[in-house]
Design a protein around this motif. Structure first.
Motif, mmCIF file in Angstrom:
data_model
loop_
_atom_site.group_PDB
_atom_site.id
_atom_site.type_symbol
_atom_site.label_atom_id
_atom_site.label_comp_id
_atom_site.label_asym_id
_atom_site.label_seq_id
_atom_site.Cartn_x
_atom_site.Cartn_y
_atom_site.Cartn_z
ATOM 1 N N SER A 170 3.155 5.416 5.738
ATOM 2 C CA SER A 170 4.106 4.378 6.132
ATOM 3 C C SER A 170 4.489 3.461 4.988
ATOM 4 C CB SER A 170 3.500 3.525 7.269
ATOM 5 O OG SER A 170 2.299 2.908 6.853
ATOM 6 N N LEU A 171 3.842 3.561 3.846
ATOM 7 C CA LEU A 171 4.182 2.692 2.730
ATOM 8 C C LEU A 171 4.346 3.535 1.476
ATOM 9 C CD1 LEU A 171 4.705 -0.200 1.847
ATOM 10 C CD2 LEU A 171 2.293 -0.401 1.267
ATOM 11 N N ALA A 172 5.499 3.381 0.845
ATOM 12 C CA ALA A 172 5.803 4.159 -0.343
ATOM 13 C C ALA A 172 5.279 3.477 -1.602
ATOM 14 C CB ALA A 172 7.318 4.344 -0.447
ATOM 15 N N SER A 173 5.220 4.241 -2.685
ATOM 16 C CA SER A 173 5.029 3.658 -4.005
ATOM 17 C C SER A 173 6.356 3.065 -4.443
ATOM 18 C CB SER A 173 4.574 4.730 -5.003
ATOM 19 O OG SER A 173 3.366 5.334 -4.588
ATOM 20 N N VAL A 174 6.313 1.927 -5.109
ATOM 21 C CA VAL A 174 7.544 1.220 -5.491
ATOM 22 C C VAL A 174 7.606 1.110 -7.004
ATOM 23 C CG1 VAL A 174 8.871 -0.910 -5.286
ATOM 24 C CG2 VAL A 174 7.556 -0.056 -3.326
ATOM 25 N N ARG A 175 8.654 1.647 -7.572
ATOM 26 C CA ARG A 175 8.925 1.576 -9.003
ATOM 27 C C ARG A 175 7.696 1.913 -9.846
ATOM 28 N NH1 ARG A 175 13.160 -3.562 -9.770
ATOM 29 N NH2 ARG A 175 14.942 -2.491 -8.819
ATOM 30 N N GLY A 176 7.082 3.024 -9.515
ATOM 31 C CA GLY A 176 5.989 3.546 -10.313
ATOM 32 C C GLY A 176 4.627 2.993 -9.989
ATOM 33 N N GLY A 177 4.533 1.996 -9.112
ATOM 34 C CA GLY A 177 3.247 1.413 -8.775
ATOM 35 C C GLY A 177 2.536 2.170 -7.670
ATOM 36 N N THR A 178 1.245 1.913 -7.489
ATOM 37 C CA THR A 178 0.503 2.497 -6.379
ATOM 38 C C THR A 178 0.877 1.766 -5.095
ATOM 39 O OG1 THR A 178 -1.386 0.997 -6.511
ATOM 40 C CG2 THR A 178 -1.405 2.921 -7.972
ATOM 41 N N PRO A 179 0.677 2.380 -3.923
ATOM 42 C CA PRO A 179 0.951 1.669 -2.672
ATOM 43 C C PRO A 179 0.151 0.371 -2.546
ATOM 44 C CG PRO A 179 0.747 4.012 -2.255
ATOM 45 C CD PRO A 179 0.352 3.807 -3.693
ATOM 46 N N GLY A 180 -1.031 0.329 -3.153
ATOM 47 C CA GLY A 180 -1.845 -0.887 -3.105
ATOM 48 C C GLY A 180 -1.284 -2.040 -3.903
ATOM 49 N N GLU A 181 -0.180 -1.838 -4.616
ATOM 50 C CA GLU A 181 0.440 -2.909 -5.380
ATOM 51 C C GLU A 181 1.526 -3.631 -4.599
ATOM 52 O OE1 GLU A 181 1.725 -1.405 -9.178
ATOM 53 O OE2 GLU A 181 -0.169 -0.346 -9.497
ATOM 54 N N THR A 182 1.652 -3.336 -3.310
ATOM 55 C CA THR A 182 2.633 -3.990 -2.444
ATOM 56 C C THR A 182 1.912 -4.901 -1.463
ATOM 57 O OG1 THR A 182 4.192 -2.156 -2.602
ATOM 58 C CG2 THR A 182 4.442 -3.632 -0.730
ATOM 59 N N ALA A 183 2.371 -6.146 -1.357
ATOM 60 C CA ALA A 183 1.812 -7.099 -0.395
ATOM 61 C C ALA A 183 2.646 -7.078 0.880
ATOM 62 C CB ALA A 183 1.785 -8.502 -0.981
ATOM 63 N N ILE A 184 1.975 -7.067 2.028
ATOM 64 C CA ILE A 184 2.627 -7.139 3.335
ATOM 65 C C ILE A 184 2.332 -8.519 3.911
ATOM 66 C CG2 ILE A 184 2.927 -6.055 5.580
ATOM 67 C CD1 ILE A 184 3.477 -4.182 3.267
ATOM 68 N N ILE A 185 3.382 -9.280 4.202
ATOM 69 C CA ILE A 185 3.248 -10.649 4.688
ATOM 70 C C ILE A 185 3.936 -10.757 6.039
ATOM 71 C CG2 ILE A 185 3.814 -13.073 4.216
ATOM 72 C CD1 ILE A 185 3.832 -12.298 1.223
ATOM 73 N N LEU A 186 3.280 -11.413 6.992
ATOM 74 C CA LEU A 186 3.850 -11.618 8.321
ATOM 75 C C LEU A 186 3.752 -13.090 8.686
ATOM 76 C CD1 LEU A 186 5.075 -10.400 10.919
ATOM 77 C CD2 LEU A 186 2.728 -10.160 11.783
ATOM 78 N N ASN A 187 4.884 -13.703 8.922
ATOM 79 C CA ASN A 187 4.934 -15.125 9.296
ATOM 80 C C ASN A 187 4.085 -15.984 8.381
ATOM 81 O OD1 ASN A 187 6.661 -14.545 11.403
ATOM 82 N ND2 ASN A 187 5.095 -14.638 12.992
ATOM 83 N N GLY A 188 4.149 -15.709 7.092
ATOM 84 C CA GLY A 188 3.477 -16.532 6.100
ATOM 85 C C GLY A 188 2.077 -16.098 5.735
ATOM 86 N N LEU A 189 1.486 -15.115 6.433
ATOM 87 C CA LEU A 189 0.112 -14.676 6.152
ATOM 88 C C LEU A 189 0.124 -13.301 5.507
ATOM 89 C CD1 LEU A 189 -2.989 -15.177 6.525
ATOM 90 C CD2 LEU A 189 -2.790 -13.775 8.594
ATOM 91 N N ARG A 190 -0.587 -13.172 4.382
ATOM 92 C CA ARG A 190 -0.760 -11.849 3.782
ATOM 93 C C ARG A 190 -1.769 -11.058 4.590
ATOM 94 N NH1 ARG A 190 -3.932 -10.441 -1.744
ATOM 95 N NH2 ARG A 190 -4.159 -8.225 -1.298
ATOM 96 N N LEU A 191 -1.397 -9.816 4.929
ATOM 97 C CA LEU A 191 -2.241 -8.949 5.738
ATOM 98 C C LEU A 191 -3.026 -8.006 4.841
ATOM 99 C CD1 LEU A 191 0.314 -8.010 8.545
ATOM 100 C CD2 LEU A 191 -1.269 -9.957 8.481
ATOM 101 N N TYR A 192 -4.333 -7.894 5.085
ATOM 102 C CA TYR A 192 -5.180 -6.940 4.378
ATOM 103 C C TYR A 192 -5.281 -5.673 5.230
ATOM 104 C CZ TYR A 192 -6.842 -10.840 1.465
ATOM 105 O OH TYR A 192 -6.926 -11.908 0.607
ATOM 106 N N GLU A 193 -5.065 -4.531 4.624
ATOM 107 C CA GLU A 193 -5.196 -3.251 5.306
ATOM 108 C C GLU A 193 -4.408 -3.203 6.621
ATOM 109 O OE1 GLU A 193 -9.345 -2.452 5.863
ATOM 110 O OE2 GLU A 193 -9.814 -2.527 3.734
ATOM 111 N N PRO A 194 -3.100 -3.511 6.592
ATOM 112 C CA PRO A 194 -2.332 -3.573 7.847
ATOM 113 C C PRO A 194 -1.829 -2.212 8.320
ATOM 114 C CG PRO A 194 -0.928 -4.181 6.021
ATOM 115 C CD PRO A 194 -2.285 -3.879 5.428
ATOM 116 N N PHE A 195 -2.732 -1.213 8.364
ATOM 117 C CA PHE A 195 -2.315 0.144 8.701
ATOM 118 C C PHE A 195 -3.292 0.762 9.696
ATOM 119 C CE2 PHE A 195 -1.000 -0.673 4.325
ATOM 120 C CZ PHE A 195 0.377 -0.521 4.452
ATOM 121 N N HIS A 196 -2.728 1.591 10.548
ATOM 122 C CA HIS A 196 -3.554 2.433 11.399
ATOM 123 C C HIS A 196 -3.929 3.703 10.637
ATOM 124 C CE1 HIS A 196 -3.029 0.004 14.960
ATOM 125 N NE2 HIS A 196 -1.719 0.048 14.844
ATOM 126 N N LEU A 197 -5.143 4.215 10.922
ATOM 127 C CA LEU A 197 -5.621 5.473 10.332
ATOM 128 C C LEU A 197 -5.555 5.429 8.814
ATOM 129 C CD1 LEU A 197 -3.706 7.901 12.762
ATOM 130 C CD2 LEU A 197 -5.892 6.749 13.130
#
Length: 757
Positions: A170-197
């Motif tokens: 569900s999350l791609a690599s962006v401009r050569g980076g690993t998927p872990g280099e993308t932050a997912i933020i929801l309503n002001g809070l950064r989510l850690y490990e916001p994925f199923h499976l």
């Protein structure tokens, strides 16, 4: 055509519009009424009508005073004795109403639209509601109609240039980076490990598309308010109830879902509650092969209350729960996992004046992961692992904003207290001649139980300045520090600078430079590979130049060039031949990639045809290269894709909408068994998938019903992902290597219904 996230796309209609110079899209008089109603889908509105009531030859009789929204629709329908009947939120039925009087022509100028938001940063895409038209590439209505496997919100990013997607995660690599280099933020809070499976390539995120009002996506050069990630930011916000009562019930191949949105206390309070449950585990019992049973679910709740005209409070909760059992085709490997995530946060917003405001966010995060895996191949290898991890994060963040005549300031501080517990145990035995004849027998035993704890602190300041009528500047600085990792990295200072020059009313040039640091998260220790210490902080420098232009014919264009330089990057582990395994650390092709530096560079083009009658569309092309520097040699990263093309077209008329989208990219690098020392020196065949979605909305006596049919990889192309090798000894004693190629997703059909009332 549904416009993909921030991705404009050129179609034949757009080319024709450019060639004939049709620039009269803003005038409504004389145009077909059906065409105008269908264009309003771009604002998230759906109009249901019959061809008898609204024939295709019905024309707008007079220029309306309204320029958008429901009022525009009412004005063009009224002279024909037609009006609108609200079916459900943002869904209207066109009905006959002879009592409607023909409105007098208003002499005043059309209602003014909301001022355009000026964005200085490069590489920013606003995927949100249509109130900042210059930067809208995806409304929620368009998101609903775009093909996206499992209704996954983050798959919208896959349509943007710079994203490298395999079509499953569900999350791609962006401009050569690993998927872990993308932050997912929801309503002001950064989510850690916001994925199923998440140990199975993270196919679904915890962001339910029905509660997401919009997203901002930064593929680089993001401002100083964001930190601790090196590549990209996804900043999402949830919908706000706009009527006293609103409900949804949905059922499709992947999920059963429910949503309720309420207002109370004279609209001072708002409540939003949603829940999803996976149907995939239930369907697995009907599969020909019993490979496993994935079950997961999530829920979200938000309570808002306006204490006064200047003060608002909100409480958010996001919960997710996973359980999965999986077995490989040969029944020699099995894995099971359970994950439980809890996010709870509250916000306090206060407006000190029209020009100054503050927000305080207090948060608690609880992550719990349990995994078991085993392998039993007689005469070859045997063993297993029990892996348990728990993390707790307490956070407090203060954000401030001050707006002046020529300067806008944003500044704030944040602190987090983090604790973690790892309990990793593994025992494996490899028999002689595995994986290759002549290989010695060996045993592997690991017991790792680190317990990190400590703090993360950060502060930032960001200012936007109007230097002249043509020049605008945005600059910022942030500082971050970590103590839980036991290292002596000290503070990381991150300067950021963006400038914009307005060449004309429709053309802007932007340039950005910035330094971005990323620490290893408290939950990111690589204990499965025998690592029990945190690595030093990583660094990346971004340089970006971009050009935006809007044409008269309703076509928007964006061109960007970027370069990224990585320093002090962490060693990582990869499986050379087959990433789709249940027990990756037990495979013979598991290798350490110890690159000291890396770089990525590329050119990206996005073209979008804004809604033109029933049609809209998009096109993007990207050329890129991503390389690690290993022992003085440049080695392609495993997600490098030289050429990537995304194209799509959407059509809507009355209750119908349809989208067809195609994604192509150069085959990803791979390693030949015969020369495994030359890692990623070969490539798989190219990747291509054609996806389609058709939706029909029915007006009911109570609410509306959306019925959709979708297909992923409609052409059933075998997109190679991995190779499995077998080594056999012939009668003459010679060795023979055979390989079996595996692919990403086959054709995946889906259908579902959504009742809105």
């Amino acid at each position: 055509m549904s416009s993909w996230p921030g991705a404009p796309w050129l179609t034949l209609w757009g080319v024709a519009g450019l060639l004939i110079g049709d620039g009269a899209f803003a005038e409504y008089r004389g145009r077909p009424v059906t065409q105008v109603l269908d264009e309003l889908r771009g604002e998230g509105l759906t109009f249901i009508y019959s061809s008898q009531l609204v024939p295709r030859n019905l024309r707008v009789e007079q220029e309306p005073a309204a320029s958008s929204g429901v009022e525009l629709a009412r004005e063009i329908l009224s002279p024909h004795g037609l009006s609108l009947s609200a079916v459900v939120q943002r869904v209207y039925a066109v009905v006959a109403d002879p009592s409607v009087a023909k409105p007098a022509v208003k002499q005043e100028s059309p209602a003014r639209s909301r001022p355009e938001e000026v964005v200085v940063q490069t590489s920013r895409y606003t995927l949100t509601a249509p109130d900042v038209a210059a930067h809208i590439f995806l409304t929620q209505e368009e998101l609903k109609n775009i093909p996206r496997l499992a209704d996954e919100t983050l798959r919208s990013i896959d349509r943007l240039p710079g994203s490298a997607s395999n079509g499953f995660s569900s999350l791609a690599s962006v401009r050569g980076g690993t998927p872990g280099e993308t932050a997912i933020i929801l309503n002001g809070l950064r989510l850690y490990e916001p994925f199923h499976l998440k140990n199975f390539l993270s196919p679904v995120s915890v962001l339910d598309s029905r509660v997401i009002a919009g997203m901002e996506f930064y593929s680089g050069g993001f401002p100083a308010i964001y930190g601790d990630r090196m590549s990209a930011i996804v900043d999402a916000s949830t919908i706000q109830p706009s009527q006293p009562r609103y409900y949804e019930l949905g059922l499709n191949v992947f999920h059963t879902s429910a949503l309720a949105a309420l207002q109370f206390d004279d609209e001072r309070g708002r409540l939003l509650v949603s829940a999803r449950r996976s149907n995939v585990g239930d369907l697995a019992q009907y599969a020909d092969n019993d490979f496993g049973k994935p079950d997961y679910g999530d829920g979200f709740a938000r309570l808002e209350y306006r204490l006064s005209g200047a003060t608002r409070v909100a409480f958010n909760t996001l919960l997710s729960d996973d359980g999965v059992r999986a077995t490989n085709a040969a029944k020699t490997q099995s894995a099971s996992a359970e994950y439980n995530n809890v996010y709870a946060w509250g916000t306090l917003d206060h407006d000190w004046s029209d020009a100054a405001s503050s927000r305080l966010i207090a948060s608690y995060t609880d992550l719990s992961n349990e995994r078991e895996a085993s392998v039993e191949e007689l005469g070859r290898r045997a063993g297993g692992v029990i892996d348990e991890r728990d993390f707790r994060i307490l956070g407090l963040r203060l954000e401030n904003q001050v707006t002046g005549a020529t300067l806008d300031h944003r500044f704030g501080i944040e602190g987090r207290y983090l604790t973690g517990r790892y309990d990793y145990r593994s025992q494996m035995r490899f028999e002689p001649d595995y994986p290759f004849p002549g290989s010695p027998a060996r045993e592997l035993q690991r017991v790792l139980s680190p317990a990190p704890h400590g703090y993360e602190t950060s502060a930032y300041w960001d200012v936007r300045a109007m230097l002249s009528r043509r020049w605008m500047l945005q600059a910022g600085m942030r500082v971050d520090n970590q103590t839980y990792d036991g290292s002596d990295d000290g503070e990381q200072w991150s300067p950021r600078l963006s400038v914009m020059y307005t060449l004309g009313a429709r053309t802007r040039v932007r340039a950005s430079w910035g330094r971005f640091f990323q620490s290893q998260g408290v939950n990111e220790l690589q204990v499965e590979d025998g690592i029990e210490r945190f690595y030093p902080v990583q660094r990346a420098d971004h340089a970006i130049v971009g050009l935006d232009h809007s044409f008269d014919a309703g076509v928007d264009l964006r061109l960007e060039l970027y370069r990224k330089y990585y320093r002090d990057i962490h060693p990582r582990f990869e499986n050379l031949f087959d990433p789709l395994v249940l027990f990756p650390e037990a495979e013979f092709d598991r290798v350490l990639i110890d690159a000291r530096s890396a770089r990525a560079r590329g050119v990206e083009l996005l073209v979008r045809l804004r809604p033109h009658g029933s049609w809209s569309g998009w096109f993007s092309y990207a050329w890129s290269r991503a390389e690690d520097r290993v022992a003085g040699t440049d080695v392609l990263r495993s997600w490098d894709q030289t050429h990537a093309i995304n194209i799509g077209i959407s059509w809507s008329r009355g209750p119908w909408s349809a989208t067809v989208a195609n994604s192509y990219h150069t085959g990803w690098p791979t390693t030949a068994l015969a020369d495994s020392s030359a890692r990623n020196s070969e490539r798989f065949d190219f990747y291509n998938t054609l996806d389609a979605r058709l939706t029909r909305t029915f007006a009911l006596s109570r609410g509306a019903l959306d019925v959709f049919v979708e297909v992923t990889n409609a052409l059933s192309r075998n997109n190679p992902c991995c190779v499995q090798y077998e080594v056999r000894r012939d009668a003459d004693g010679s060795l023979r290597y055979s390989q079996a190629m595996d692919s990403w997703l086959p054709t995946v059909p889906s259908l579902g219904v959504l009742w809105r009332y």
